[in-house]
Write a protein that holds these residues in place. Structure first.
Motif, short mmCIF file in Angstrom:
data_model
loop_
_atom_site.label_atom_id
_atom_site.label_comp_id
_atom_site.label_asym_id
_atom_site.label_seq_id
_atom_site.Cartn_x
_atom_site.Cartn_y
_atom_site.Cartn_z
N PHE A 463 0.84 -1.19 0.00
CA PHE A 463 0.00 0.00 0.00
C PHE A 463 0.88 1.25 0.00
N SER A 464 1.98 1.17 -0.72
CA SER A 464 2.92 2.29 -0.77
C SER A 464 2.32 3.45 -1.57
N TRP A 465 2.85 4.64 -1.34
CA TRP A 465 2.39 5.80 -2.08
C TRP A 465 2.76 5.72 -3.55
N THR A 466 3.71 4.89 -3.90
CA THR A 466 4.09 4.77 -5.31
C THR A 466 2.89 4.38 -6.15
N ARG A 467 2.14 3.40 -5.67
CA ARG A 467 0.96 2.95 -6.41
C ARG A 467 -0.13 4.01 -6.42
N SER A 468 -0.40 4.61 -5.24
CA SER A 468 -1.45 5.62 -5.16
C SER A 468 -1.08 6.87 -5.96
N ALA A 469 0.19 7.25 -5.92
CA ALA A 469 0.64 8.43 -6.65
C ALA A 469 0.48 8.24 -8.15
N ALA A 470 0.70 7.03 -8.63
CA ALA A 470 0.52 6.76 -10.07
C ALA A 470 -0.95 6.98 -10.46
N ALA A 471 -1.88 6.59 -9.59
CA ALA A 471 -3.30 6.79 -9.86
C ALA A 471 -3.63 8.29 -9.84
N TYR A 472 -3.06 9.03 -8.90
CA TYR A 472 -3.29 10.48 -8.86
C TYR A 472 -2.69 11.16 -10.08
N LEU A 473 -1.51 10.74 -10.48
CA LEU A 473 -0.87 11.35 -11.64
C LEU A 473 -1.69 11.12 -12.90
N ASP A 474 -2.28 9.94 -13.00
CA ASP A 474 -3.16 9.66 -14.14
C ASP A 474 -4.37 10.59 -14.11
N LEU A 475 -4.93 10.82 -12.92
CA LEU A 475 -6.07 11.73 -12.79
C LEU A 475 -5.66 13.16 -13.10
N TYR A 476 -4.51 13.59 -12.59
CA TYR A 476 -4.01 14.93 -12.91
C TYR A 476 -3.89 15.13 -14.42
N THR A 477 -3.35 14.13 -15.09
CA THR A 477 -3.10 14.24 -16.53
C THR A 477 -4.41 14.32 -17.31
N ARG A 478 -5.41 13.59 -16.85
CA ARG A 478 -6.71 13.65 -17.53
C ARG A 478 -7.39 15.00 -17.32
N LEU A 479 -7.17 15.62 -16.14
CA LEU A 479 -7.80 16.90 -15.87
C LEU A 479 -7.06 18.06 -16.53
N ALA A 480 -5.74 17.98 -16.57
CA ALA A 480 -4.94 19.08 -17.13
C ALA A 480 -3.75 18.50 -17.87
N PRO A 481 -3.95 18.06 -19.10
CA PRO A 481 -2.84 17.45 -19.86
C PRO A 481 -1.63 18.37 -19.89
N ALA A 482 -0.48 17.78 -19.73
CA ALA A 482 0.76 18.56 -19.70
C ALA A 482 0.98 19.27 -21.04
#
Length: 484
Positions: A463-482
């Motif tokens: 349950f490391s943040w590495t896995r959760s952060a990847a899910a957040y980063l995917d959400l960030y990218t969908r909301l505001a593509p780089a």
């Protein structure tokens, strides 16, 4: 991506609960994914002291402040995350907690305090703070930042907004005079905007105006759309369900891992579980209980409030004392629960250990020394202690709700046979089902080999943040593509 992460608390700067753990860990994990994320929170005295070296990088005139507001810059300790502290002594330089006085009552000007905080966040988000930097996305957390998506909705060219609900029960409700005092648009005093049964609701600013809403577990995202868990906001959340999701919180295993934890008496791994007994002896001594390696220790640490089901444990005390076990409770909260626990500790000093206090080091020792962790929450958006307990080989006993349901696999006969069981799950927050789960734990504890397998399976979960952060980063990218 450029991301501004806004929170009212972050470990190790200031902490009252799980929000601080998330805000201290998720930005670091996102930064380690090569994204430019910056953390902003109020300049409480404790945060300023813990932040170390700071410098003033901007001075702002902000609605609601008697004097100019300074923006201090530093680093979140032990990370590469840039930190901004909003220095407004009028609102934040005071003794007590982030939200309450030293006596535990709420600061009467909390609406003004966090409205000002939100306005500074918006100034940074719109590149009006003199930083020559504008984020593509602003990640807001809980009611204290709820006005940010609302205020940014007034801007023509603005960053995307994400609003995370850590606990819907805390909504930031204030009276009508507070609404008038803050100078918000009059049209927002309406059911479809910020008005909630005659009150100003900060959290509705995030729920109504944010581009996306998320919660800290997939199950909780579903639960808050129901009358049982929606806290009166289930209608609004159901209408926004197409823009609502859940991501389970992570654990910072640099801090919460028995193989490297400096706060426990003896470090251990899944291969050296015999060393856990040394932590058990230290824990028993810390709570004044008899030194007995054979009696199972059931423990709980956390806020002593109705949500956490502490009253269920108290209701079961007569039955629990008929069983071969010791009970340990650490925490602070509602005075009635504190008093009842103190009485239990005094009445049964060799069976019940109680410490009414907040002690970070002792909470680590509790996770390492207990045999099982009690977490009978009536609702639990995510929960972190069950995740810590898994890593420490301390099987959790949990109600089938929220993040508890998403993270603990019940020790059914089938799951035990498949070596997938990690704890004990009961299906209704009532004394009888909880007692049934405790009895199942006692039965399995009497079989050392099967109990050891349960411990080791829990310790192997990731349950490391590495896995959760990847899910957040995917959400960030969908909301505001780089930007290309």
């Amino acid at each position: 991506m450029d991301i501004l992460f806004a929170s009212s608390e972050a470990h190790p700067l200031i902490k009252t609960g799980g929000l601080a753990d998330v805000s201290g860990s998720l930005p670091r994990a996102i930064r380690n994914s090569k994204q430019e994320i910056r953390l902003i929170l109020p300049a409480y005295p404790a945060a300023v002291k813990a932040a170390g070296t700071l410098k003033t990088i901007a001075t702002l005139k902000v609605t609601g402040a008697n004097n100019p507001v300074r923006l201090l810059q530093g680093r979140l300790p032990h990370t590469r995350v840039r930190l901004y502290l909003v220095d407004c002594p009028q609102y934040f330089d005071r003794e007590g907690g982030p939200y309450s006085k030293p006596d535990g009552t709420d600061w009467p000007d909390n609406a003004d305090r966090f409205a000002l905080f939100s306005r500074v966040i918006c100034a940074v988000a719109m590149n009006r703070a003199g930083l020559d930097w504008q984020p593509q996305l602003v990640h807001c957390n809980d009611w204290q930042t709820g006005l940010v998506p609302a205020l940014l909705s007034l801007e023509a060219e603005r960053p995307a907004t994400l609003f995370t609900i850590h606990n819907l029960a805390y909504q930031g409700l204030f009276d009508r005079p507070a609404f008038e005092r803050l100078g918000l648009p009059q049209t927002w005093w309406a059911m479809n905007y910020l008005e909630f049964y005659g009150h100003l609701s900060f959290i509705k600013g995030g729920l109504v105006f944010a581009d996306w809403i998320n919660t800290v577990s997939p199950r909780y995202a579903e639960e808050i759309c129901t009358p049982q868990f929606g806290c009166g906001l289930e209608g609004l959340l159901t209408r926004r369900k197409s823009h609502l999701s859940g991501i389970l919180n992570g654990v910072d295993y640099r801090i919460w891992s028995p193989s490297r934890d400096p706060l426990i008496a003896r470090r251990y791994t899944a291969r050296t579980l015999r060393l856990k007994l040394e932590n058990k002896r230290v824990l028993q001594a810390a709570f004044g209980l008899p030194d007995d390696p054979f009696v199972p220790v059931f423990a709980h640490v956390g806020r002593l409030v109705d949500q956490k089901g502490i009253d269920l444990i108290l209701d079961l005390l007569p039955q629990l004392l008929q069983r071969h076990l010791q009970l340990i409770i650490l925490g602070t909260g509602q005075s009635a629960l504190e008093a009842a626990l103190r009485d239990a500790g005094k009445q049964y000093p060799e069976r019940v250990g109680v410490r009414i206090e907040y002690d970070e080091a002792l909470s680590h020792q509790l996770e390492a020394g207990a045999d099982a962790f009690l977490m009978p929450s009536r609702f639990e958006p995510c929960g972190l202690n069950q995740l810590y307990s898994l890593r420490y080989g301390t099987p959790p006993i949990v109600n089938n709700t929220g993040g508890l349901a998403d993270s603990v696999t019940d020790a059914s006969s089938e799951n035990l046979a498949a070596a997938t069981a990690t704890g004990f799950v009961f299906n209704k927050p009532e004394p009888k089902p909880l007692l049934g789960a405790i009895d199942r734990a006692l039965d399995l504890y009497a079989e050392p080999d099967r109990w050891k397998q349960l411990m080791q399976t829990g310790m192997q979960q990731d349950f490391s943040w590495t896995r959760s952060a990847a899910a957040y980063l995917d959400l960030y990218t969908r909301l505001a593509p780089a930007s290309p």
